[in-house]
Scaffold this motif. Structure first.
Motif, PDB file in Angstrom:
ATOM      1  N   ARG A 161     110.252  11.581  60.906  1.00 29.72           N
ATOM      2  CA  ARG A 161     109.581  11.507  59.608  1.00 29.72           C
ATOM      3  C   ARG A 161     108.762  10.241  59.428  1.00 29.72           C
ATOM      4  N   SER A 162     109.355   9.103  59.749  1.00 31.67           N
ATOM      5  CA  SER A 162     108.725   7.835  59.342  1.00 31.67           C
ATOM      6  C   SER A 162     108.557   6.861  60.501  1.00 31.67           C
ATOM      7  N   SER A 163     107.991   7.328  61.592  1.00 28.65           N
ATOM      8  CA  SER A 163     107.783   6.436  62.728  1.00 28.65           C
ATOM      9  C   SER A 163     106.306   6.381  63.085  1.00 28.65           C
ATOM     10  N   LYS A 164     105.964   5.358  63.840  1.00 27.05           N
ATOM     11  CA  LYS A 164     104.620   5.259  64.393  1.00 27.05           C
ATOM     12  C   LYS A 164     104.660   5.875  65.779  1.00 27.05           C
ATOM     13  N   ARG A 165     103.705   6.736  66.048  1.00 23.94           N
ATOM     14  CA  ARG A 165     103.721   7.524  67.281  1.00 23.94           C
ATOM     15  C   ARG A 165     102.636   7.043  68.225  1.00 23.94           C
ATOM     16  N   GLN A 166     103.032   6.894  69.503  1.00 18.09           N
ATOM     17  CA  GLN A 166     102.101   6.546  70.567  1.00 18.09           C
ATOM     18  C   GLN A 166     102.164   7.672  71.595  1.00 18.09           C
ATOM     19  N   ASP A 167     101.030   8.322  71.863  1.00 25.39           N
ATOM     20  CA  ASP A 167     100.982   9.440  72.808  1.00 25.39           C
ATOM     21  C   ASP A 167     100.470   8.983  74.158  1.00 25.39           C
ATOM     22  N   GLY A 168     101.108   9.514  75.200  1.00 27.65           N
ATOM     23  CA  GLY A 168     100.661   9.305  76.562  1.00 27.65           C
ATOM     24  C   GLY A 168     100.538  10.648  77.248  1.00 27.65           C
ATOM     25  N   GLU A 170     106.702  16.078  87.654  1.00 30.91           N
ATOM     26  CA  GLU A 170     105.972  15.926  88.918  1.00 30.91           C
ATOM     27  C   GLU A 170     105.495  14.495  89.150  1.00 30.91           C
ATOM     28  N   ALA A 171     105.647  13.618  88.178  1.00 35.58           N
ATOM     29  CA  ALA A 171     105.137  12.249  88.289  1.00 35.58           C
ATOM     30  C   ALA A 171     106.060  11.385  89.152  1.00 35.58           C
ATOM     31  N   GLU A 172     105.467  10.396  89.773  1.00 37.10           N
ATOM     32  CA  GLU A 172     106.229   9.413  90.541  1.00 37.10           C
ATOM     33  C   GLU A 172     106.958   8.480  89.580  1.00 37.10           C
ATOM     34  N   PRO A 173     108.109   7.924  89.970  1.00 36.52           N
ATOM     35  CA  PRO A 173     108.831   7.001  89.084  1.00 36.52           C
ATOM     36  C   PRO A 173     107.993   5.799  88.661  1.00 36.52           C
ATOM     37  N   THR A 174     107.189   5.257  89.552  1.00 31.16           N
ATOM     38  CA  THR A 174     106.364   4.110  89.180  1.00 31.16           C
ATOM     39  C   THR A 174     105.326   4.495  88.134  1.00 31.16           C
ATOM     40  N   GLN A 175     104.805   5.718  88.230  1.00 34.28           N
ATOM     41  CA  GLN A 175     103.833   6.194  87.247  1.00 34.28           C
ATOM     42  C   GLN A 175     104.493   6.336  85.875  1.00 34.28           C
ATOM     43  N   LEU A 176     105.733   6.831  85.841  1.00 33.18           N
ATOM     44  CA  LEU A 176     106.465   6.947  84.577  1.00 33.18           C
ATOM     45  C   LEU A 176     106.703   5.582  83.952  1.00 33.18           C
ATOM     46  N   LEU A 177     107.143   4.619  84.770  1.00 33.93           N
ATOM     47  CA  LEU A 177     107.434   3.286  84.246  1.00 33.93           C
ATOM     48  C   LEU A 177     106.163   2.581  83.761  1.00 33.93           C
ATOM     49  N   GLU A 178     105.054   2.791  84.463  1.00 31.99           N
ATOM     50  CA  GLU A 178     103.790   2.187  84.030  1.00 31.99           C
ATOM     51  C   GLU A 178     103.346   2.760  82.691  1.00 31.99           C
ATOM     52  N   GLU A 179     103.490   4.084  82.526  1.00 33.19           N
ATOM     53  CA  GLU A 179     103.102   4.671  81.244  1.00 33.19           C
ATOM     54  C   GLU A 179     104.038   4.226  80.133  1.00 33.19           C
ATOM     55  N   CYS A 180     105.315   4.094  80.439  1.00 34.53           N
ATOM     56  CA  CYS A 180     106.276   3.602  79.450  1.00 34.53           C
ATOM     57  C   CYS A 180     105.876   2.197  79.002  1.00 34.53           C
ATOM     58  N   ASP A 181     105.530   1.345  79.949  1.00 37.75           N
ATOM     59  CA  ASP A 181     105.094  -0.015  79.612  1.00 37.75           C
ATOM     60  C   ASP A 181     103.811  -0.010  78.787  1.00 37.75           C
ATOM     61  N   SER A 182     102.872   0.865  79.132  1.00 38.99           N
ATOM     62  CA  SER A 182     101.619   0.898  78.373  1.00 38.99           C
ATOM     63  C   SER A 182     101.856   1.397  76.949  1.00 38.99           C
ATOM     64  N   LEU A 183     102.766   2.352  76.757  1.00 39.89           N
ATOM     65  CA  LEU A 183     103.082   2.811  75.405  1.00 39.89           C
ATOM     66  C   LEU A 183     103.774   1.712  74.601  1.00 39.89           C
ATOM     67  N   LEU A 184     104.658   0.960  75.259  1.00 36.04           N
ATOM     68  CA  LEU A 184     105.315  -0.158  74.578  1.00 36.04           C
ATOM     69  C   LEU A 184     104.300  -1.222  74.177  1.00 36.04           C
ATOM     70  N   ARG A 185     103.321  -1.482  75.045  1.00 37.95           N
ATOM     71  CA  ARG A 185     102.266  -2.440  74.715  1.00 37.95           C
ATOM     72  C   ARG A 185     101.448  -1.957  73.531  1.00 37.95           C
ATOM     73  N   ARG A 186     101.059  -0.681  73.529  1.00 36.92           N
ATOM     74  CA  ARG A 186     100.270  -0.144  72.416  1.00 36.92           C
ATOM     75  C   ARG A 186     101.042  -0.168  71.098  1.00 36.92           C
ATOM     76  N   ALA A 187     102.370  -0.060  71.201  1.00 45.62           N
ATOM     77  CA  ALA A 187     103.202  -0.091  69.994  1.00 45.62           C
ATOM     78  C   ALA A 187     103.503  -1.528  69.551  1.00 45.62           C
ATOM     79  N   GLY A 188     103.078  -2.506  70.340  1.00 44.30           N
ATOM     80  CA  GLY A 188     103.313  -3.913  69.999  1.00 44.30           C
ATOM     81  C   GLY A 188     104.686  -4.403  70.413  1.00 44.30           C
ATOM     82  N   LEU A 189     105.311  -3.731  71.380  1.00 48.64           N
ATOM     83  CA  LEU A 189     106.653  -4.107  71.825  1.00 48.64           C
ATOM     84  C   LEU A 189     106.640  -4.684  73.235  1.00 48.64           C
ATOM     85  N   ASP A 190     105.502  -5.186  73.685  1.00 54.04           N
ATOM     86  CA  ASP A 190     105.419  -5.736  75.032  1.00 54.04           C
ATOM     87  C   ASP A 190     105.930  -7.164  75.058  1.00 54.04           C
ATOM     88  N   LEU A 191     106.006  -7.710  76.268  1.00 53.55           N
ATOM     89  CA  LEU A 191     106.501  -9.093  76.419  1.00 53.55           C
ATOM     90  C   LEU A 191     105.474 -10.116  76.066  1.00 53.55           C
TER      91      LEU A 191
END
Length: 128
Positions: free
Chosen positions: A20-27, A107-128
């Motif tokens: 209901r009340s979250s900010k959504r980041q799509d990948g 079908e994605a490689e694990p590194t591809q999943l982790l990279e997209e996870c990091d990019s979504l975290l960055r877009r959400a403002g939760l990066d390091l």
């Protein structure tokens, strides 16, 4: 007692709040939802440690893979990645995250999943 940086988020009230009340980041492989936590939606014994943790939930449906082994492997990979990511951050306490995988993630490689996870975290403002 040392508390983990991330703890699992569970319960339909918590998931309803995130939808209901979250900010959504799509990948292309996953969707990240971020919301401020509400300790009143948690069980009573978990409320006292809510302020010290960041709670995460992963949703991996049967559409991603019919095999539970594959879904569990993806879940362990992403939970471990998120835990390591948030152990380095102390300012994200009280945040709730919901990470939903799309069917293309199987079908994605694990590194591809982790990279997209990091990019979504960055877009959400939760990066390091």
């Amino acid at each position: 007692m040392v508390l983990p940086a991330t703890m699992r988020l569970r319960g339909h009230r918590c998931f309803n709040r995130l939808h209901r009340s979250s900010k959504r980041q799509d990948g292309t492989l996953m969707v990240l939802r971020v919301a401020a936590g509400d300790s009143n939606l948690l069980r009573r014994e978990l409320r006292r440690i809510e302020e010290k943790t960041c709670r995460c939930a992963l949703v991996i449906s049967n559409k991603v893979s019919k095999r539970a082994v594959m879904r569990n492997r993806l879940r362990r990979l992403l939970h471990d990645h998120l835990r390591r990511h948030f152990e380095r951050r102390n300012d994200l306490t009280g945040q709730w995250l919901l990470l939903s995988l799309r069917p293309e993630a199987a079908e994605a490689e694990p590194t591809q999943l982790l990279e997209e996870c990091d990019s979504l975290l960055r877009r959400a403002g939760l990066d390091l």
